[in-house]
Design an enzyme around this catalytic site. Sequence first.
Site, PDB file in Angstrom:
ATOM      1  N   VAL A  73     -20.619 -49.922 -44.830  1.00 36.78           N
ATOM      2  CA  VAL A  73     -19.187 -49.873 -44.526  1.00 36.78           C
ATOM      3  C   VAL A  73     -18.465 -49.189 -45.688  1.00 36.78           C
ATOM      4  O   VAL A  73     -18.469 -49.696 -46.813  1.00 36.78           O
ATOM      5  CB  VAL A  73     -18.596 -51.284 -44.322  1.00 36.78           C
ATOM      6  CG1 VAL A  73     -17.101 -51.203 -44.004  1.00 36.78           C
ATOM      7  CG2 VAL A  73     -19.330 -52.036 -43.211  1.00 36.78           C
ATOM      8  N   ARG A 115     -25.130 -37.641 -42.220  1.00 41.13           N
ATOM      9  CA  ARG A 115     -26.299 -36.766 -42.333  1.00 41.13           C
ATOM     10  C   ARG A 115     -27.449 -37.486 -43.034  1.00 41.13           C
ATOM     11  O   ARG A 115     -28.609 -37.327 -42.667  1.00 41.13           O
ATOM     12  CB  ARG A 115     -25.879 -35.515 -43.128  1.00 41.13           C
ATOM     13  CG  ARG A 115     -26.952 -34.489 -43.322  1.00 41.13           C
ATOM     14  CD  ARG A 115     -26.406 -33.265 -44.042  1.00 41.13           C
ATOM     15  NE  ARG A 115     -25.940 -33.556 -45.392  1.00 41.13           N
ATOM     16  CZ  ARG A 115     -25.308 -32.680 -46.187  1.00 41.13           C
ATOM     17  NH1 ARG A 115     -25.045 -31.463 -45.745  1.00 41.13           N
ATOM     18  NH2 ARG A 115     -24.923 -33.004 -47.400  1.00 41.13           N
ATOM     19  N   SER A 149     -10.996 -42.867 -36.875  1.00 44.66           N
ATOM     20  CA  SER A 149     -10.090 -41.744 -36.672  1.00 44.66           C
ATOM     21  C   SER A 149      -8.666 -42.276 -36.803  1.00 44.66           C
ATOM     22  O   SER A 149      -8.388 -43.101 -37.690  1.00 44.66           O
ATOM     23  CB  SER A 149     -10.353 -41.122 -35.295  1.00 44.66           C
ATOM     24  OG  SER A 149      -9.505 -40.031 -35.073  1.00 44.66           O
ATOM     25  N   TYR A 193      -3.818 -34.678 -43.000  1.00 45.10           N
ATOM     26  CA  TYR A 193      -4.367 -35.905 -42.391  1.00 45.10           C
ATOM     27  C   TYR A 193      -4.616 -35.683 -40.900  1.00 45.10           C
ATOM     28  O   TYR A 193      -5.671 -36.049 -40.369  1.00 45.10           O
ATOM     29  CB  TYR A 193      -3.389 -37.057 -42.616  1.00 45.10           C
ATOM     30  CG  TYR A 193      -3.886 -38.413 -42.144  1.00 45.10           C
ATOM     31  CD1 TYR A 193      -4.630 -39.237 -42.983  1.00 45.10           C
ATOM     32  CD2 TYR A 193      -3.582 -38.888 -40.861  1.00 45.10           C
ATOM     33  CE1 TYR A 193      -5.064 -40.492 -42.560  1.00 45.10           C
ATOM     34  CE2 TYR A 193      -4.014 -40.130 -40.433  1.00 45.10           C
ATOM     35  CZ  TYR A 193      -4.749 -40.938 -41.291  1.00 45.10           C
ATOM     36  OH  TYR A 193      -5.178 -42.167 -40.852  1.00 45.10           O
ATOM     37  N   LYS A 232      -8.292 -35.909 -39.066  1.00 43.48           N
ATOM     38  CA  LYS A 232      -8.642 -36.880 -38.019  1.00 43.48           C
ATOM     39  C   LYS A 232      -9.012 -36.184 -36.694  1.00 43.48           C
ATOM     40  O   LYS A 232      -9.849 -36.689 -35.945  1.00 43.48           O
ATOM     41  CB  LYS A 232      -7.496 -37.878 -37.824  1.00 43.48           C
ATOM     42  CG  LYS A 232      -7.260 -38.782 -39.051  1.00 43.48           C
ATOM     43  CD  LYS A 232      -8.483 -39.622 -39.425  1.00 43.48           C
ATOM     44  CE  LYS A 232      -8.183 -40.616 -40.541  1.00 43.48           C
ATOM     45  NZ  LYS A 232      -9.332 -41.480 -40.893  1.00 43.48           N
ATOM     46  N   ASN A 292      -3.519 -51.824 -47.018  1.00 43.27           N
ATOM     47  CA  ASN A 292      -2.981 -51.331 -48.303  1.00 43.27           C
ATOM     48  C   ASN A 292      -2.866 -49.818 -48.357  1.00 43.27           C
ATOM     49  O   ASN A 292      -2.626 -49.254 -49.426  1.00 43.27           O
ATOM     50  CB  ASN A 292      -3.895 -51.790 -49.445  1.00 43.27           C
ATOM     51  CG  ASN A 292      -3.831 -53.292 -49.641  1.00 43.27           C
ATOM     52  OD1 ASN A 292      -2.747 -53.856 -49.708  1.00 43.27           O
ATOM     53  ND2 ASN A 292      -4.981 -53.936 -49.699  1.00 43.27           N
TER      54      ASN A 292
HETATM   55  N1  LIG Z   1      -3.477 -48.530 -41.743  1.00 41.06           N
HETATM   56  C1  LIG Z   1      -3.145 -47.736 -40.744  1.00 41.06           C
HETATM   57  O1  LIG Z   1      -2.016 -47.822 -40.210  1.00 41.06           O
HETATM   58  C2  LIG Z   1      -4.129 -46.734 -40.204  1.00 41.06           C
HETATM   59  C3  LIG Z   1      -3.822 -46.049 -39.027  1.00 41.06           C
HETATM   60  C4  LIG Z   1      -4.716 -45.138 -38.509  1.00 41.06           C
HETATM   61  C5  LIG Z   1      -5.901 -44.898 -39.156  1.00 41.06           C
HETATM   62  N2  LIG Z   1      -6.185 -45.565 -40.312  1.00 41.06           N
HETATM   63  C6  LIG Z   1      -7.468 -45.262 -40.962  1.00 41.06           C
HETATM   64  O2  LIG Z   1      -8.152 -46.461 -41.224  1.00 41.06           O
HETATM   65  C7  LIG Z   1      -9.059 -46.255 -42.301  1.00 41.06           C
HETATM   66  C8  LIG Z   1      -8.968 -47.422 -43.262  1.00 41.06           C
HETATM   67  O3  LIG Z   1      -7.689 -47.441 -43.831  1.00 41.06           O
HETATM   68  P1  LIG Z   1      -6.895 -48.782 -44.189  1.00 41.06           P
HETATM   69  O4  LIG Z   1      -5.606 -48.693 -43.484  1.00 41.06           O
HETATM   70  O5  LIG Z   1      -7.755 -49.969 -44.008  1.00 41.06           O
HETATM   71  O6  LIG Z   1      -6.571 -48.481 -45.733  1.00 41.06           O
HETATM   72  P2  LIG Z   1      -6.779 -49.277 -47.088  1.00 41.06           P
HETATM   73  O7  LIG Z   1      -6.165 -48.391 -48.123  1.00 41.06           O
HETATM   74  O8  LIG Z   1      -6.296 -50.682 -46.985  1.00 41.06           O
HETATM   75  O9  LIG Z   1      -8.363 -49.300 -47.275  1.00 41.06           O
HETATM   76  C9  LIG Z   1      -9.101 -48.121 -47.515  1.00 41.06           C
HETATM   77  C10 LIG Z   1     -10.079 -48.362 -48.636  1.00 41.06           C
HETATM   78  O10 LIG Z   1     -10.794 -47.137 -48.840  1.00 41.06           O
HETATM   79  C11 LIG Z   1     -10.944 -46.949 -50.221  1.00 41.06           C
HETATM   80  N3  LIG Z   1     -11.075 -45.521 -50.528  1.00 41.06           N
HETATM   81  C12 LIG Z   1     -10.113 -44.578 -50.433  1.00 41.06           C
HETATM   82  N4  LIG Z   1     -10.580 -43.406 -50.873  1.00 41.06           N
HETATM   83  C13 LIG Z   1     -11.852 -43.612 -51.261  1.00 41.06           C
HETATM   84  C14 LIG Z   1     -12.856 -42.801 -51.831  1.00 41.06           C
HETATM   85  N5  LIG Z   1     -12.637 -41.512 -52.118  1.00 41.06           N
HETATM   86  N6  LIG Z   1     -14.070 -43.347 -52.112  1.00 41.06           N
HETATM   87  C15 LIG Z   1     -14.304 -44.654 -51.861  1.00 41.06           C
HETATM   88  N7  LIG Z   1     -13.385 -45.476 -51.329  1.00 41.06           N
HETATM   89  C16 LIG Z   1     -12.179 -44.963 -51.038  1.00 41.06           C
HETATM   90  C17 LIG Z   1      -9.687 -47.525 -50.842  1.00 41.06           C
HETATM   91  O11 LIG Z   1      -9.892 -47.869 -52.233  1.00 41.06           O
HETATM   92  C18 LIG Z   1      -9.407 -48.729 -49.972  1.00 41.06           C
HETATM   93  O12 LIG Z   1      -9.959 -49.912 -50.521  1.00 41.06           O
HETATM   94  C19 LIG Z   1      -8.705 -44.891 -42.893  1.00 41.06           C
HETATM   95  O13 LIG Z   1      -9.643 -43.934 -42.464  1.00 41.06           O
HETATM   96  C20 LIG Z   1      -7.338 -44.593 -42.316  1.00 41.06           C
HETATM   97  O14 LIG Z   1      -7.101 -43.202 -42.194  1.00 41.06           O
HETATM   98  C21 LIG Z   1      -5.333 -46.479 -40.847  1.00 41.06           C
END
Ligand SMILES: NC(=O)c1ccc[n+]([C@@H]2O[C@H](COP(=O)([O-])OP(=O)(O)OC[C@H]3O[C@@H](n4cnc5c(N)ncnc54)[C@H](O)[C@@H]3O)[C@@H](O)[C@H]2O)c1
Length: 250
Positions: free
Chosen positions: A15, A122, A140, A154, A158, A190
């Site tokens: 994950v 991959r 996505s 972004y 996506k 976050n």
């Molecule tokens: N929160 C939303 O509203 C939302 C909506 C649509 C899609 N998403 C997608 O959901 C996914 C998860 O996002 P989230 O909202 O849980 O965000 P989040 O910021 O709470 O969690 C994402 C985690 O990924 C880690 N991360 C970021 N860049 C990294 C890197 N280069 N290497 C390793 N770890 C890295 C961060 O440290 C963080 O702990 C993302 O792909 C985001 O685009 C989120």
Amino acid sequence: MSVTPTNFSGRTVIVTGGGSGIGRATVSRIVDGGGIVVAVDLSQERMDAVRAEFGDRARCVTGDLAAAATIDAVLAAAGDRVDGLANVAGIMDGFLPTAELTDEVWDRVLAVNLTAMMRLTRAVLPGMIARGTGSIVNVSSEAGQRGSAAGTAYTTSKHAVNGFTLSTAFFYGPKGVRCNAVAPGAVATNIEAPFHSEWAQQRLGPIMQTTIPSVAQPAQLAAAIAWLLSDDASNVSGAIMPVDGGWAAV
Ligand SMILES: NC(=O)c1ccc[n+]([C@@H]2O[C@H](COP(=O)([O-])OP(=O)(O)OC[C@H]3O[C@@H](n4cnc5c(N)ncnc54)[C@H](O)[C@@H]3O)[C@@H](O)[C@H]2O)c1
């Protein structure tokens, strides 16, 4: 909200972004279902918290997924058998529209949201193909279905995640490997999403206020990811599943 556990006993699942939000909730769900998780995150503090909560059920790797060395460290932590991969980590782009984009934002967003996903996928595919089974779930976004949910980098990343998902599903379906994506709407996590463009704020602000139906909890996304990872979704591949409270229907 009630949560029904999914059975992950005997399974190892990677994950990404496992330290926060949707990734963290996915780690929790897999461990609760009896699985082993290899969690990777940029944040040492968040990985320490995951280790403290889940102990040896969660093997934690701290590193930047844009670096090939982090991909290698994740694979080393996973060992010989990877049953599932959840590509969750992602970053926003300050809602920058095309004319205001910098190379730095473009390169970083595509590196984290897209290239890291490709490299990890991959790397796990040969083992999955050899065993004739495996499930990959990519995160996505509603921004992967339209142009009015984020900035250009972004949105591009996506849409590309969706194409990557379909192509992978197409090529490896006959080998027993499934590949799907979930497309979240707004989720309370976050993720940092400030507007760095006045024009974007003017253009997107009113649209977002009227079209986003609800803000979800990370566990609601993790439930969908867990389902797609599990054998309950054994006939599902190449799906881009909106998990957005109905936003995709607007
Ligand atoms: N929160 C939303 O509203 C939302 C909506 C649509 C899609 N998403 C997608 O959901 C996914 C998860 O996002 P989230 O909202 O849980 O965000 P989040 O910021 O709470 O969690 C994402 C985690 O990924 C880690 N991360 C970021 N860049 C990294 C890197 N280069 N290497 C390793 N770890 C890295 C961060 O440290 C963080 O702990 C993302 O792909 C985001 O685009 C989120």
